[in-house]
Design an enzyme around this catalytic site. Structure first.
Site, mmCIF file in Angstrom:
data_model
loop_
_atom_site.group_PDB
_atom_site.id
_atom_site.type_symbol
_atom_site.label_atom_id
_atom_site.label_comp_id
_atom_site.label_asym_id
_atom_site.label_seq_id
_atom_site.Cartn_x
_atom_site.Cartn_y
_atom_site.Cartn_z
ATOM 1 N N HIS A 241 -3.430 -16.201 -7.560
ATOM 2 C CA HIS A 241 -2.057 -15.455 -7.566
ATOM 3 C C HIS A 241 -0.880 -16.495 -6.951
ATOM 4 O O HIS A 241 -1.221 -16.530 -5.715
ATOM 5 C CB HIS A 241 -1.916 -14.101 -7.041
ATOM 6 C CG HIS A 241 -0.820 -13.266 -7.036
ATOM 7 N ND1 HIS A 241 -0.030 -13.147 -8.534
ATOM 8 C CD2 HIS A 241 -0.101 -12.406 -6.633
ATOM 9 C CE1 HIS A 241 0.606 -12.295 -8.296
ATOM 10 N NE2 HIS A 241 0.928 -11.878 -7.520
ATOM 11 N N SER B 277 5.522 -13.097 -8.308
ATOM 12 C CA SER B 277 5.010 -11.537 -7.920
ATOM 13 C C SER B 277 6.250 -10.536 -7.916
ATOM 14 O O SER B 277 6.845 -10.786 -8.913
ATOM 15 C CB SER B 277 4.093 -11.828 -6.610
ATOM 16 O OG SER B 277 3.282 -10.604 -6.852
HETATM 17 C C1 MCU Z 1 3.081 -8.674 -8.914
HETATM 18 O O1 MCU Z 1 3.793 -7.991 -7.964
HETATM 19 C C2 MCU Z 1 3.313 -7.265 -7.092
HETATM 20 C C3 MCU Z 1 2.509 -6.042 -7.734
HETATM 21 O O2 MCU Z 1 3.391 -5.117 -8.295
HETATM 22 C C4 MCU Z 1 2.208 -5.040 -6.498
HETATM 23 O O3 MCU Z 1 1.603 -3.863 -6.835
HETATM 24 C C5 MCU Z 1 1.260 -5.634 -5.611
HETATM 25 O O4 MCU Z 1 1.250 -4.876 -4.429
HETATM 26 O O5 MCU Z 1 1.961 -6.785 -4.932
HETATM 27 C C6 MCU Z 1 2.206 -7.824 -5.895
HETATM 28 C C7 MCU Z 1 2.886 -8.943 -5.164
HETATM 29 O O6 MCU Z 1 3.970 -8.951 -4.931
HETATM 30 O O7 MCU Z 1 1.946 -9.643 -4.636
HETATM 31 C C8 MCU Z 1 2.559 -10.468 -3.646
#
Ligand code: MCU
Length: 417
Positions: A365, A231
């Site tokens: 996720h 992420s």
């Molecule tokens: C995938 O990364 C992020 C994303 O860019 C954000 O918009 C969201 O808030 O969080 C994602 C993340 O890091 O989830 C753990």
């Protein structure tokens, strides 16, 4: 020559005798052995935002240099890569400082390495934990986890790979938009330093590698390092791998927008009515980029590069892009499209098996599904252990879309000699 573009000759020297003994034949791991082999390339001063070409609709040509000429040899890639690296840092990420390696000292106690960096008239220290594998012989290959690894770490340890936990938030905070300038990187370089959090993390990983190189007690073979993260930390893993050529294998997991997604393609998904994170949104959410990147909020087409080229900074080294078809917000079409287009760079360099994209869906996720495990194992085996028989030549999605090549590619992929 020792340039990164020299794909054929560097491998033998970088495979230790212990590791040669464990595999039947050698694999070409094209490491330059240095953080930035393009350091001495001439890269012209880059135009300010206002002087950029007004719009490039397609994904920009990775092979066309700033002089307007297309590169023709693998050797040319070293300095073409330096141009893209400078663009990415200048317009989007902020500049990564490159202190001398004698700026770094380190000590290992139990399973913790403490890294001290002296630069800019100041000093900081940070530490990382090292889990040694359950099989194999020291020194071990290692996977560095940006904010921890979300791969199957037990499987890594059982395969003879150490797992190192890099606490990126300690180097640069990422709580929200108010985190700018906070963390040890900014203690050292000043809270007004222009680097965004991802650049600061990449810098921290590079200093960790300096430290591992100097510390045999760590029992890590720094010629066989991977970096991963999921992420937001997957975005960071990609940037760490992009900006340090000592990293043999980069595995961004569900990195999405700001990682393996392309700004232009995410905008197109959004325009088609999907709920996708775009450049204009992401710069308001957090401090992953330099603050001036917000200039491009409604003008991603002014960027002279896009993230197919940020992924391409890893080439000719190994990159495994893991994505989740079910994550519309992360730009599922965009990540797949950008990764497939990025792969043209590895195709041109003649090392298609060094880059794969695998996008599967139907899971939470950052929980790596079993169905991705064989490909992760294959990349680890080939690039961290030198096992040549592993099949890494994979491009797949289970999404109901294909790459719109006519829309996104208006250039030719050269056969570099
Ligand atoms: C995938 O990364 C992020 C994303 O860019 C954000 O918009 C969201 O808030 O969080 C994602 C993340 O890091 O989830 C753990």
């Amino acid at each position: 020559s020792s340039s990164a573009g020299d794909l054929s000759s560097s491998s033998a020297a970088s495979v230790s005798s212990a590791q040669q003994a464990s595999s039947s034949s050698q694999v070409s791991v094209p490491l330059s052995g240095v953080e930035n082999s393009g350091r001495d390339c001439f890269v012209p001063a880059l135009p300010a935002y206002a002087n950029l070409a007004s719009s490039i609709a397609a994904l920009p040509d990775p092979f066309r240099g700033l002089d307007g000429e297309s590169i023709s040899s693998k050797h040319d890639w070293t300095c073409r890569r330096a141009e893209v690296s400078k663009q990415a840092q200048y317009y989007e990420l902020g500049e990564k400082p490159e202190p001398d390696t004698d700026a770094v000292t380190a000590a290992v106690v139990d399973n913790t390495i403490t890294v001290t960096v002296e630069d800019n008239g100041s000093a900081i220290a940070f530490s990382a934990t090292i889990q040694l594998p359950t099989t194999g012989v020291a020194p071990y290959p290692a996977m560095i986890g940006m904010g921890g690894s979300s791969l199957n770490n037990t499987e890594l340890l059982n395969r003879g790979i150490a797992v190192i936990n890099f606490n990126n938030n300690d180097i640069a905070e990422q709580t929200n938009g108010s985190s700018r300038g906070r963390g040890k990187f900014y203690t050292l370089y000043g809270s007004n330093h222009g680097a965004g959090a991802m650049t600061a993390w990449a810098w921290g990983v590079s200093r960790l590698i300096d430290a591992l190189e100097k510390t045999p007690d760590s029992q890590i073979d720094t010629r066989y390092l991977g970096v991963t993260g999921c992420s937001r930390n997957g975005k960071g893993a990609l940037i760490a791998g992009a900006l340090d050529e000592r990293i043999a294998l980069t595995i961004p997991q569900e990195s999405g927008s700001g990682g393996s997604a392309a700004w232009r393609v995410s905008d197109a998904q959004k325009a088609a009515g999907q709920n996708v994170q775009t450049l204009s949104q992401i710069v308001t959410e957090n401090v992953w980029f330099r603050s001036s990147f917000a200039q491009f909020s409604s003008t991603a087409t002014r960027l002279p590069f896009d993230h197919h080229q940020v992924m391409g900074l890893v080439a000719p080294r190994a990159l495994l892009v893991l994505e989740n078809t079910s994550m519309e917000w992360l730009g599922n079409v965009s990540t797949y499209t950008a990764a497939v287009v990025a792969r043209e760079i590895w195709i041109a360099l003649g090392v298609t098996d060094h880059m794969a994209v695998s996008q599967l869906g139907g899971y939470w996720h950052c929980t790596l599904p079993e169905s991705q495990q064989p490909l992760v194992d294959a990349f680890v085996d080939k690039f961290l252990k030198g096992i040549t028989t592993a099949d890494t030549d994979v491009v797949r999605t289970d999404g109901e879309y294909t790459v719109d090549r006519a829309r996104w590619i208006d250039w030719e992929t050269p056969g570099l000699h």
